[in-house]
Design a protein around this motif. Structure first.
Motif, mmCIF file in Angstrom:
data_model
loop_
_atom_site.group_PDB
_atom_site.id
_atom_site.type_symbol
_atom_site.label_atom_id
_atom_site.label_comp_id
_atom_site.label_asym_id
_atom_site.label_seq_id
_atom_site.Cartn_x
_atom_site.Cartn_y
_atom_site.Cartn_z
ATOM 1 N N LEU A 130 2.133 -4.607 -9.608
ATOM 2 C CA LEU A 130 1.960 -3.471 -8.873
ATOM 3 C C LEU A 130 3.199 -3.044 -8.152
ATOM 4 O O LEU A 130 3.727 -1.801 -8.134
ATOM 5 C CB LEU A 130 1.066 -3.526 -7.882
ATOM 6 C CG LEU A 130 -0.459 -3.617 -8.258
ATOM 7 C CD1 LEU A 130 -1.467 -4.012 -7.231
ATOM 8 C CD2 LEU A 130 -0.758 -1.964 -8.829
ATOM 9 N N LEU A 131 4.121 -3.987 -7.545
ATOM 10 C CA LEU A 131 5.335 -3.900 -6.770
ATOM 11 C C LEU A 131 6.230 -3.135 -7.675
ATOM 12 O O LEU A 131 7.116 -2.171 -7.392
ATOM 13 C CB LEU A 131 5.828 -5.079 -6.268
ATOM 14 C CG LEU A 131 5.033 -5.588 -4.893
ATOM 15 C CD1 LEU A 131 5.620 -6.931 -4.493
ATOM 16 C CD2 LEU A 131 5.172 -4.662 -3.794
ATOM 17 N N ARG A 146 7.909 0.180 -7.962
ATOM 18 C CA ARG A 146 9.171 0.116 -7.274
ATOM 19 C C ARG A 146 9.399 -0.153 -5.900
ATOM 20 O O ARG A 146 10.016 0.468 -5.313
ATOM 21 C CB ARG A 146 10.272 1.215 -7.806
ATOM 22 C CG ARG A 146 10.539 1.228 -9.333
ATOM 23 C CD ARG A 146 11.723 2.052 -9.720
ATOM 24 N NE ARG A 146 11.433 3.585 -9.356
ATOM 25 C CZ ARG A 146 10.255 4.221 -10.016
ATOM 26 N NH1 ARG A 146 9.935 3.429 -11.409
ATOM 27 N NH2 ARG A 146 10.298 5.339 -9.904
ATOM 28 N N VAL A 147 8.359 -0.972 -5.300
ATOM 29 C CA VAL A 147 8.676 -1.298 -4.004
ATOM 30 C C VAL A 147 8.857 -2.687 -3.806
ATOM 31 O O VAL A 147 8.344 -3.547 -4.389
ATOM 32 C CB VAL A 147 7.076 -1.261 -3.287
ATOM 33 C CG1 VAL A 147 6.950 -1.705 -2.101
ATOM 34 C CG2 VAL A 147 6.373 0.303 -3.473
ATOM 35 N N ALA A 148 9.837 -2.963 -2.859
ATOM 36 C CA ALA A 148 10.378 -4.266 -2.618
ATOM 37 C C ALA A 148 9.105 -5.272 -1.774
ATOM 38 O O ALA A 148 8.572 -4.618 -1.250
ATOM 39 C CB ALA A 148 11.589 -4.146 -1.789
ATOM 40 N N PRO A 149 9.123 -6.517 -2.201
ATOM 41 C CA PRO A 149 8.062 -7.307 -1.511
ATOM 42 C C PRO A 149 7.906 -7.149 0.008
ATOM 43 O O PRO A 149 7.036 -7.776 0.482
ATOM 44 C CB PRO A 149 8.416 -8.467 -2.197
ATOM 45 C CG PRO A 149 9.654 -8.644 -2.883
ATOM 46 C CD PRO A 149 9.858 -7.152 -3.143
ATOM 47 N N ARG A 174 6.251 -1.227 6.637
ATOM 48 C CA ARG A 174 5.699 -2.645 6.180
ATOM 49 C C ARG A 174 4.261 -2.533 6.198
ATOM 50 O O ARG A 174 3.694 -2.353 7.280
ATOM 51 C CB ARG A 174 6.066 -3.913 6.998
ATOM 52 C CG ARG A 174 5.898 -5.258 6.270
ATOM 53 C CD ARG A 174 5.817 -6.179 7.408
ATOM 54 N NE ARG A 174 7.423 -6.658 7.754
ATOM 55 C CZ ARG A 174 7.966 -7.433 7.258
ATOM 56 N NH1 ARG A 174 7.620 -8.402 6.168
ATOM 57 N NH2 ARG A 174 9.285 -7.985 7.631
ATOM 58 N N ILE A 175 3.387 -2.680 5.007
ATOM 59 C CA ILE A 175 2.004 -2.404 5.164
ATOM 60 C C ILE A 175 1.299 -3.741 4.821
ATOM 61 O O ILE A 175 1.573 -4.296 4.136
ATOM 62 C CB ILE A 175 1.738 -1.533 4.117
ATOM 63 C CG1 ILE A 175 2.282 0.019 4.501
ATOM 64 C CG2 ILE A 175 0.291 -1.407 3.835
ATOM 65 C CD1 ILE A 175 1.953 1.007 3.568
ATOM 66 N N SER A 176 0.398 -4.031 6.085
ATOM 67 C CA SER A 176 -0.202 -5.150 5.923
ATOM 68 C C SER A 176 -1.670 -5.026 5.188
ATOM 69 O O SER A 176 -2.309 -4.014 5.411
ATOM 70 C CB SER A 176 -0.823 -5.749 7.373
ATOM 71 O OG SER A 176 0.453 -5.542 8.057
ATOM 72 N N ALA A 226 3.164 2.726 0.424
ATOM 73 C CA ALA A 226 4.267 2.171 0.816
ATOM 74 C C ALA A 226 5.561 2.942 0.141
ATOM 75 O O ALA A 226 6.433 3.388 0.794
ATOM 76 C CB ALA A 226 4.469 0.612 0.629
ATOM 77 N N GLN A 227 5.102 3.137 -1.133
ATOM 78 C CA GLN A 227 6.271 3.588 -1.876
ATOM 79 C C GLN A 227 6.237 5.259 -1.240
ATOM 80 O O GLN A 227 7.421 5.591 -1.320
ATOM 81 C CB GLN A 227 5.671 3.546 -3.314
ATOM 82 C CG GLN A 227 6.784 4.511 -4.383
ATOM 83 C CD GLN A 227 5.941 4.784 -5.563
ATOM 84 O OE1 GLN A 227 4.696 4.801 -5.728
ATOM 85 N NE2 GLN A 227 6.818 5.141 -6.434
ATOM 86 N N ARG A 228 5.172 5.817 -1.318
ATOM 87 C CA ARG A 228 5.404 7.084 -0.832
ATOM 88 C C ARG A 228 6.162 7.399 0.527
ATOM 89 O O ARG A 228 7.123 8.167 0.890
ATOM 90 C CB ARG A 228 4.126 7.858 -0.684
ATOM 91 C CG ARG A 228 3.854 9.118 -1.096
ATOM 92 C CD ARG A 228 2.424 9.428 -1.318
ATOM 93 N NE ARG A 228 1.800 8.673 -2.445
ATOM 94 C CZ ARG A 228 0.282 8.364 -2.145
ATOM 95 N NH1 ARG A 228 -0.069 8.624 -0.963
ATOM 96 N NH2 ARG A 228 -0.087 7.639 -2.888
#
Ligand code: C2E
Ligand code: CA
Ligand code: CA
Length: 783
Positions: free
Chosen positions: A631-632, A636-639, A609-611, A598-600
């Motif tokens: 991990l988030l 630096r990935v938003a929830p 948005r990854i399930s 998701a970060q990439r």
């Protein structure tokens, strides 16, 4: 150190201490007494010695007086006849034992001397003595030429005083010894006076030659006037000085009397020896007695210990007999009753351990033991194990309670006992019985199973209720399906599960359909290895936003390329991983991988948005929320870029912990979707309690849209109701255009399926994104 030894040692030590203390006490008291007595005795001896010397002087004086009366002597004195004088003096001197005799004139001049004719000017050496002698005989001890003499001066009257006769009697060893022999004088007497330039030298000594004086004077010591204790050559003496009558013209002469304490103790030595002998005998007797007593005390204790060990090893045959009526006897009998109680309780526990309380039948453990024993005795003989399950019992218990369930199981047990015949019956689990039938082969076993099914198919009656228990039986055959009891039980159980799920009431174990085949176990260890070596991949299946026509989400699906088996489908290892407890690691890996992907994509301007799929077993992992938030923040990935998919049944399994964890996740801003919605039993009412924001309608319903109008209605109602309750709705398994169009029609939010794309590795996924086909499709659909 044993109790017996300690007790005996204590007794012996006590005995020895008492004996030794007594000995010391007696010795010191005796010694003190002796010394006191010795001092008194010395005092007496000192005056006795004085008196003896006086007696000598009296005797000498008397004898000299006889001489002074001698007519010849008197006329010799008158005529100054030296020769006669000398011979008279010598004769008398010999009689009284004098070493020298002198005739002294009243003017002090020596008129005659047995040692030779005196010079006319020679004066008597002891003028004070002479003075006294004018009146009556007088005496003194003097030192002369290193010897001691007893000088006795006697007046001579003719009829007036004409002179004095002086006799010098040597006080030598011989005299002292004689005095000692005559009276109670101590053995050690030393006469001391000046000699060879010293003030004090021994002039004469008695029978015992011990240099007491030397010791007394050593180091400037004084001569004791009263009895004093001193040590000479390691021996103790009591010594006292007696000052002898003296002439002022002679240096002082004294006598030292000494008394040996050791010698005085001598008579007590034999007493002491006898005492020591008595002590040794007493000690030996004491030691023997102590050991005997210790033995008497410790023996019953040791016997008790031995019975305790016997009881420990499970031998209750000999209970300890109370030998005496004392405390130990009481202990022994208490011990005996304790052993009895233990035995009884053990028997009860053993029975309980091997039996089920409700039906009174042996339990699984006992059944296993019985099968094991039977197989060990007849390894060649065929045998069958029937596992009997009662399909409706769990439901009956849920609705009517355990009391009814117990009575029902009891009734089933009784029925089974009636037809089990030779077989050994047991209650294998809460809702299952087992019957082991030695000697039965497949055909017979199946026939027996059907008889049992018939017997159990008669409904159970309670009050006016009639309960159908619907039996099913799984059969495992020995030796065909295994020889070990646990293997047979497990395989009969596997067959029973198949029977319970099928219409067929009796199923014989089939290794091909056994989900617990050993290969599956090795698959698990390989899965762990694959996780360790990072050999798994997460593929992403796009989710099409039906409102925008854009792909803005993806479901992460695990892919495992196995070296030997090729691609292993997740369905075949996920369930196994859940059973074996490996799923948590897999989930953690999937979440970590999904978040970094998701970060990439965020960085490449494809916010997605990854399930991630989460299992039932993950929902009691209280650590999960913390890990995800870590991990988030690391990536630096938003929830909002993460969505967790949970099946309905996962939440239903452990509602309390699961809901707690889901709430925590929701509080962190992570959305939750209910996966495979529609196939479970959950109601919307139940879902309302959960922090859910998306429903994923199961593909079974979606795939029938094209040809089953009834399913269309279901899908439509779910979408409508879902929206009504504020959920997003995703349709899974969209694999044709018609379905997609229908979904757009009814306002479904997302579509996921092979029509759009299957799950792809990231680069392939990016290519799908790039060609933007779906924007067009989406627009067309919307249009
Ligand atoms: P699921 O969560 O219901 O995943 C959807 C499954 O449907 C996937 O199968 C997907 O490939 C398949 N699918 C998608 N579109 C279509 C379609 O149009 N037609 C048909 N016939 N099938 C479609 P997959 O990847 O074999 O996964 C099977 C199941 O394995 C998943 O069901 C999920 O329960 C589990 N699973 C997969 N990956 C993971 C994972 O990382 N963690 C956990 N816990 N479970 C996973
Ligand atoms: Ca899923
Ligand atoms: Ca699904």
């Amino acid at each position: 150190m044993g109790f017996r030894f300690r007790l005996a040692s204590f007794l012996v030590a006590a005995l020895v201490t008492v004996q030794v203390l007594t000995a010391i006490l007696v010795y010191s008291v005796t010694r003190h007494e002796l010394i006191d007595a010795g001092k008194r005795q010395l005092g007496i001896a000192a005056s006795a010695f004085d008196r003896q010397l006086d007696e000598i002087s009296d005797r000498v004086a008397a004898s000299v007086q006889v001489l002074s009366l001698d007519f010849a002597l008197r006329s010799a004195i008158a005529q100054r006849d030296q020769a006669t004088l000398q011979s008279a003096l010598r004769n008398h001197g010999q009689r009284v034992g004098a070493a020298r005799m002198q005739l002294v004139g009243t003017d002090g001049r020596i008129e005659a001397d047995t040692l030779g004719t005196p010079s006319p000017t020679a004066m008597f050496a002891y003028p004070d003595l002479l003075e006294r002698a004018f009146e009556k005989p007088s005496a003194a001890v003097v030192a002369w030429h290193g010897r001691a003499y007893w000088v006795v001066a006697v007046p001579v009257f003719a009829p007036d005083l004409v002179g004095v006769i002086a006799a010098m009697i040597p006080v030598d060893d011989a005299l002292l010894m004689r005095l000692q022999a005559e009276s109670v004088l101590p053995k050690t007497i030393e006469l001391i006076g000046p000699a060879a330039g010293r003030q004090w030298a021994v002039l004469a000594s008695g029978s015992n030659h011990v240099s007491v004086t030397e010791h007394l004077l050593k180091g400037g010591g004084k001569l004791p006037r009263k009895a004093a204790l001193l040590v000479v050559d390691g021996r103790e003496y009591l010594a006292q000085t007696v000052w002898l009558q003296r002439s002022s013209a002679s240096p002082p002469v004294a006598a030292v009397l000494a008394y040996s304490v050791d010698e005085a103790l001598q008579p007590f030595r034999s007493v002491a020896t006898a005492w020591a002998a008595l002590l040794s005998v007493g000690l030996i007797a004491g030691v023997l007695g102590a050991f005997w007593i210790a033995r008497r005390v410790s023996r019953p204790v040791e016997q008790l210990a031995a019975s305790a060990r016997r009881i420990e090893s499970g031998d209750y045959s000999q209970s300890p007999t109370p030998a005496s009526h004392d405390e130990i006897g009481a202990l022994a009998s208490a011990f005996g009753s304790m052993a009895g109680a233990i035995q009884e309780r053990e028997a009860r526990i053993l029975f309980q351990a091997g039996h089920d309380q409700v039906t009174g039948l042996p339990n699984r453990i006992a059944a296993e033991a019985a099968i094991r024993q039977e197989r060990a005795q007849h390894p060649q003989k065929p045998a069958a194990l029937l596992m009997i399950g009662l399909r409706r019992v769990p439901e009956i218990i849920k609705t009517m309670g355990h009391d009814v369930g117990d009575r029902l199981m009891h009734d089933a047990g009784v029925r089974l006992q009636r037809i089990a015949g030779e077989g050994s019956l047991a209650r294998a689990t809460d809702t299952e019985f087992s019957v082991f039938l030695p000697g039965q082969e497949k055909a017979e076993a199946v026939a027996s199973a059907f008889r049992i099914v018939d017997a159990l198919s008669v409904p159970y009656q309670e009050a006016d209720l009639s309960l159908d228990i619907s039996p099913a039986i799984g059969i495992a055959l020995a030796p065909e399906h295994g020889d070990a009891a646990n293997v047979l039980l497990r395989r009969a159980g596997v067959a029973l599960i198949t029977a319970l799920d099928s219409e067929e009431p009796v199923v014989v174990y089939d290794p091909k359909t056994d989900p617990h085949r050993p290969e599956r176990l090795s698959l698990m260890s390989e899965l762990r290895e694959a996780l360790d070596r990072d050999q798994l991949q997460l593929h992403y299946q796009p989710k099409l936003n039906l409102a925008t026509g854009l792909i803005d989400g993806a479901e992460g699906l695990v892919r495992w390329h196995h070296e030997r088996l090729g691609n292993v489908p997740p369905d075949s290892f996920i369930a196994l991983a859940e059973e074996t407890g490996n799923i948590r690691r897999l989930t953690r890996w999937a979440i970590a991988t999904g978040i970094s992907q998701a970060q990439r994509w965020n960085a490449e301007q494809h916010p997605m948005r990854i399930s991630i799929n989460v299992s039932a077993r993950d929902l009691d992992d209280v650590d999960l929320p913390r890990r995800i938030s870590e991990l988030l923040s690391i990536h630096r990935v938003a929830p909002q870029h993460i969505l967790l998919e949970v099946t309905e049944s996962a939440v239903m399994d452990q509602p309390d912990t699961a809901i707690g964890i889901l709430r925590q996740l929701a509080d962190q801003g992570i959305d939750l979707a209910i996966d495979d919605f529609g196939v479970g039993q959950s109601s919307f009412a139940y879902l309302r309690q959960l922090p859910v924001c998306e429903l994923k309608i199961d593909k079974v319903f979606i795939q029938r849209i094209a040809d089953a109008p009834a399913d269309r209605t279901i899908v439509r109602s779910i979408v409508e109701l879902g929206h009504h309750l504020g959920y997003r709705v995703t349709a899974e398994g969209v694999d044709n255009m018609e379905t997609l169009e229908y979904l757009v029609d009814i306002g479904c939010d997302y579509a996921q399926g092979f029509l759009i794309a299957k799950a792809l590795p990231p680069d392939a996924f990016e290519r799908v994104l790039a060609n933007q086909d779906w924007v067009k499709v989406g627009r067309r659909v919307i249009a």
